[in-house]
Design an enzyme around this catalytic site. Structure first.
Site, PDB file in Angstrom:
ATOM      1  N   ASP A  55     -28.296  29.635  22.853  1.00 61.14           N
ATOM      2  CA  ASP A  55     -28.886  28.306  22.691  1.00 61.14           C
ATOM      3  C   ASP A  55     -27.768  27.410  22.189  1.00 61.14           C
ATOM      4  OD1 ASP A  55     -30.131  25.988  21.815  1.00 61.14           O
ATOM      5  OD2 ASP A  55     -31.842  27.021  20.918  1.00 61.14           O
ATOM      6  N   SER A 133     -20.472  17.229  33.962  1.00 62.75           N
ATOM      7  CA  SER A 133     -20.882  15.861  33.689  1.00 62.75           C
ATOM      8  C   SER A 133     -21.993  15.548  34.687  1.00 62.75           C
ATOM      9  CB  SER A 133     -19.693  14.912  33.837  1.00 62.75           C
ATOM     10  OG  SER A 133     -20.090  13.570  33.673  1.00 62.75           O
ATOM     11  N   TYR A 147     -29.559   9.814  29.063  1.00 63.30           N
ATOM     12  CA  TYR A 147     -28.845  10.839  29.838  1.00 63.30           C
ATOM     13  C   TYR A 147     -27.460  10.333  30.225  1.00 63.30           C
ATOM     14  CZ  TYR A 147     -27.883  14.313  33.469  1.00 63.30           C
ATOM     15  OH  TYR A 147     -27.309  15.302  34.233  1.00 63.30           O
ATOM     16  N   LYS A 151     -23.697  11.885  29.255  1.00 57.23           N
ATOM     17  CA  LYS A 151     -22.708  12.309  30.241  1.00 57.23           C
ATOM     18  C   LYS A 151     -21.437  11.463  30.180  1.00 57.23           C
ATOM     19  CE  LYS A 151     -24.873  15.858  31.765  1.00 57.23           C
ATOM     20  NZ  LYS A 151     -24.342  17.215  31.464  1.00 57.23           N
ATOM     21  N   THR A 182     -32.283  21.147  42.209  1.00 57.07           N
ATOM     22  CA  THR A 182     -32.273  22.239  41.241  1.00 57.07           C
ATOM     23  C   THR A 182     -33.533  22.128  40.394  1.00 57.07           C
ATOM     24  OG1 THR A 182     -31.178  21.035  39.441  1.00 57.07           O
ATOM     25  CG2 THR A 182     -29.753  22.012  41.144  1.00 57.07           C
TER      26      THR A 182
END
Length: 270
Positions: A55, A133, A147, A151, A182
């Site tokens: 984790d 990234s 988000y 990144k 994904t």
């Protein structure tokens, strides 16, 4: 000598595909994830893959995974940071706790795993740190403010790290993926109370970026092909959308040119 790669976030998506790609290419692989009991059978059954719990927000968990890798295979030659999740929403819409969680996982967690492998790499005088990234780390995406912030931070962290460790024989590569199909979508945190006034911003998305899904297998093979190489690129863009990024950075250059004009005008006026 067979080299060893440790991959975070290997339960699904890029991480899982990378794990099997590396293993099939002859690497020893430590495929780590928070819930190893949910690992894909392709990972559990591969003779070259060790599935281990990790984790990225738990330093003890990270240390145990690196120790397990070293005990099983001797060293961690390449680290691939693929763990992460997405918080959607504008700055106004997201909860600050969600922003903290986003940065804690995607940025601080990435740094924590890097910290765990760097001592061994320094001692050996070689190693390769590969960190994911995103296209959102290159082009601001509406309603993905947190988000994108995480990144963009990963970009800065990795570029600075590359300059810090180059003399130690350690390579750094930033993977910049376009859009891929994904399971990242299953780990998206959406605003509890979306604000309708921001809906038009999301309508810009088709014009900002190429949202055509890329070939996950081809992208994983590209990453494996540069892993451990002394001439590895600092940045590797995979998937569609690079033309959009080039256009975006062209606009940024034009902005800087405009800045020079404004500065010259104000300086002469004074």
């Amino acid at each position: 000598m067979t080299r060893t790669v440790l991959i975070t976030g290997a339960r699904s998506g890029f991480g899982a595909t990378l794990a099997t790609t590396f293993a099939d290419s002859g690497w020893n692989v430590v495929a780590t994830m928070r819930t190893p009991d949910r690992a894909q059978s392709a990972l559990r059954e591969h003779e070259r893959i060790l599935v281990a719990p990790l984790d990225v927000t738990d330093p003890a968990s990270i240390a145990e995974a690196v120790t397990a890798a070293e005990q099983r295979f001797g060293s961690v030659d390449v680290l691939v940071n693929a763990a992460g999740f997405v918080v959607q929403g504008t700055v106004e819409e997201i909860a600050l706790d969600s922003l903290r969680d986003q940065l804690e996982t995607n940025v601080v967690g990435t740094a924590a795993v890097i910290q765990a492998v760097l001592p061994g790499m320094r001692a050996r005088g070689n190693g390769h740190i590969i960190t994911f990234s995103s296209g959102a780390g290159l082009v601001g995406i509406p309603r993905m403010d947190a988000y994108a912030a995480s990144k963009f931070a990963v970009e800065g962290l990795s570029e600075s790290l590359a300059r810090s460790v180059a003399h130690l024989g350690i390579e750094v590569t930033i993977i910049e993926p376009g859009v891929f199909e994904t399971e990242l979508g299953s780990s998206v945190v959406s605003p509890a109370s979306p604000i309708e006034a921001y809906d038009p911003a999301a309508a810009q998305l088709p014009d900002l970026y190429d949202w055509t899904p890329g070939d996950l297998g081809a992208a994983a093979r590209a990453v494996e092909s540069v892993a451990g190489r002394p001439d590895a690129p600092l940045r590797l863009y995979v998937g569609h959308g690079l033309d959009d990024v080039r256009r975006h950075y062209g606009d940024r250059l034009k902005s800087w040119d405009r800045t020079a004009e404004i500065t010259a005008t104000t300086t002469s006026a004074s």
